[in-house]
Design an enzyme around this catalytic site. Structure first.
Site, PDB file in Angstrom:
ATOM      1  N   PHE A  24      53.627 113.249  49.287  1.00  0.00           N
ATOM      2  CA  PHE A  24      55.031 113.437  49.689  1.00  0.00           C
ATOM      3  C   PHE A  24      55.249 113.311  51.200  1.00  0.00           C
ATOM      4  CE2 PHE A  24      53.939 116.363  46.162  1.00  0.00           C
ATOM      5  CZ  PHE A  24      54.493 115.613  45.136  1.00  0.00           C
ATOM      6  N   SER A  25      54.310 112.654  51.893  1.00  0.00           N
ATOM      7  CA  SER A  25      54.450 112.512  53.342  1.00  0.00           C
ATOM      8  C   SER A  25      55.043 111.159  53.723  1.00  0.00           C
ATOM      9  CB  SER A  25      53.082 112.695  54.017  1.00  0.00           C
ATOM     10  OG  SER A  25      52.193 111.651  53.651  1.00  0.00           O
ATOM     11  N   GLY A  26      55.308 110.305  52.724  1.00  0.00           N
ATOM     12  CA  GLY A  26      55.939 109.026  53.038  1.00  0.00           C
ATOM     13  C   GLY A  26      54.957 107.897  53.338  1.00  0.00           C
ATOM     14  N   LYS A  27      53.703 108.030  52.912  1.00  0.00           N
ATOM     15  CA  LYS A  27      52.696 106.975  53.147  1.00  0.00           C
ATOM     16  C   LYS A  27      53.109 105.658  52.529  1.00  0.00           C
ATOM     17  CE  LYS A  27      49.438 108.967  50.827  1.00  0.00           C
ATOM     18  NZ  LYS A  27      50.200 110.150  50.396  1.00  0.00           N
ATOM     19  N   ASP A  93      47.473 100.190  48.400  1.00  0.00           N
ATOM     20  CA  ASP A  93      48.003 101.539  48.229  1.00  0.00           C
ATOM     21  C   ASP A  93      46.972 102.406  47.520  1.00  0.00           C
ATOM     22  OD1 ASP A  93      49.895 103.497  48.614  1.00  0.00           O
ATOM     23  OD2 ASP A  93      51.045 103.019  46.802  1.00  0.00           O
ATOM     24  N   GLU A  94      47.070 103.709  47.689  1.00  0.00           N
ATOM     25  CA  GLU A  94      46.154 104.674  47.044  1.00  0.00           C
ATOM     26  C   GLU A  94      44.698 104.356  47.375  1.00  0.00           C
ATOM     27  OE1 GLU A  94      47.414 107.259  45.752  1.00  0.00           O
ATOM     28  OE2 GLU A  94      49.326 106.769  44.807  1.00  0.00           O
ATOM     29  N   CYS A 153      57.111 127.121  53.882  1.00  0.00           N
ATOM     30  CA  CYS A 153      57.652 127.637  55.151  1.00  0.00           C
ATOM     31  C   CYS A 153      58.431 126.607  55.970  1.00  0.00           C
ATOM     32  CB  CYS A 153      56.534 128.217  55.997  1.00  0.00           C
ATOM     33  SG  CYS A 153      55.507 126.954  56.787  1.00  0.00           S
TER      34      CYS A 153
HETATM   35 ZN    ZN Z   1      53.736 126.420  55.433  1.00  0.00          ZN
END
Ligand code: ZN
Length: 191
Positions: A24-27, A93-94, A153
Site C-alpha cells: 500500500f505504499s504505491g510501488k 513487478d513483485e 497512528c
Molecule cells: Zn504507527
C-alpha cells in the site's frame, strides 16, 4: 527518483531502478507511471510479473488503486531475457516473488543497454529483508523507497503487518490480510 526528472540521464548505457517499500505504499503506481512515460516517449516497453501473484488479473499489473498495464506472466526471471529482447525499457513487478537469479537477469539486461525498473517489497511480514530485493538494491543505480501511511497512528509506514497467523512467507492477499504500519506500531509475529 524518476530518471526522466534527472538533469543528466544516462547515455549509451543501461541501468537498474528499484522501487521498493511495504504494501500500500504505491510501488506499483510508481512503476506504472514510469512505464507510461516511457511509452509516451515512444520507447518499447515490456512488463513482467511472476506467476505467483494471482491478484485481480493474470495479464495485467494492477496496483491497489487499480491502474493497470498489460504484462507478461513468467515462471522464472530467465524467461525475461528472450521475451524482452526488442524492448528498451523493462518493468518487473513483485520482484520479491522471483528467485535469486532475478539479480543476474537484471544485470544482464542493463549491461545490454536496457533500462530495467523493478518494483517489490523490501521487507517480508516479519520486517526482514525480502530476497532478492536487498541484492537488487545493492546493484541498482537508482533507488526509490515508497512509504505508506500507518493505519494505527498515521505516521509514514514502511512495514507490512499481516493480520492473520499464517507462517508462510508468501500469503497472497490485500487489505483483507495486510495493512501498512510504522516501525513503532508494527508487531512482528512471534516465531
Ligand atoms: Zn504507527
Amino acid at each position: 527518483m524518476d530518471t526522466s526528472e534527472l538533469h543528466s540521464v544516462p547515455r549509451n548505457t543501461g541501468w537498474i531502478e528499484v522501487v521498493c517499500g511495504c504494501m500500500f505504499s504505491g510501488k506499483t503506481e510508481e512503476l506504472i507511471r514510469r512505464l507510461r512515460r516511457a511509452e509516451i516517449a515512444k520507447q518499447k516497453v515490456a512488463i513482467f510479473k511472476p506467476r505467483i501473484d494471482n491478484r485481480y488479473s493474470a495479464q495485467h499489473i494492477v496496483s491497489h488503486s487499480e491502474q493497470s498495464l498489460t504484462s507478461q506472466v513468467v515462471e522464472d526471471a530467465s524467461e525475461i531475457i528472450e521475451l524482452s529482447k526488442d524492448a528498451q525499457v523493462i518493468g518487473v513487478d513483485e520482484g520479491q516473488f522471483f528467485k535469486a537469479n532475478l539479480v543476474d537477469v537484471c544485470e544482464l539486461l542493463a549491461n545490454k543497454g536496457k533500462r530495467v525498473i523493478v518494483a517489490g517489497l523490501d521487507q517480508d511480514y516479519r520486517g526482514k529483508p525480502f530476497e532478492p530485493m536487498p541484492q537488487l538494491l545493492a546493484v541498482a543505480e537508482y533507488i526509490t523507497k515508497t512509504l505508506a501511511i500507518c493505519v494505527v497512528c498515521g505516521n509514514p509506514a514502511d512495514r507490512t503487518q499481516r493480520k492473520t497467523h499464517h507462517a508462510d512467507r508468501v500469503v497472497v492477499g490485500a487489505k483483507d490480510i495486510y495493512e501498512a504500519r510504522c516501525r513503532h506500531c508494527f508487531e512482528p509475529p512471534s516465531e
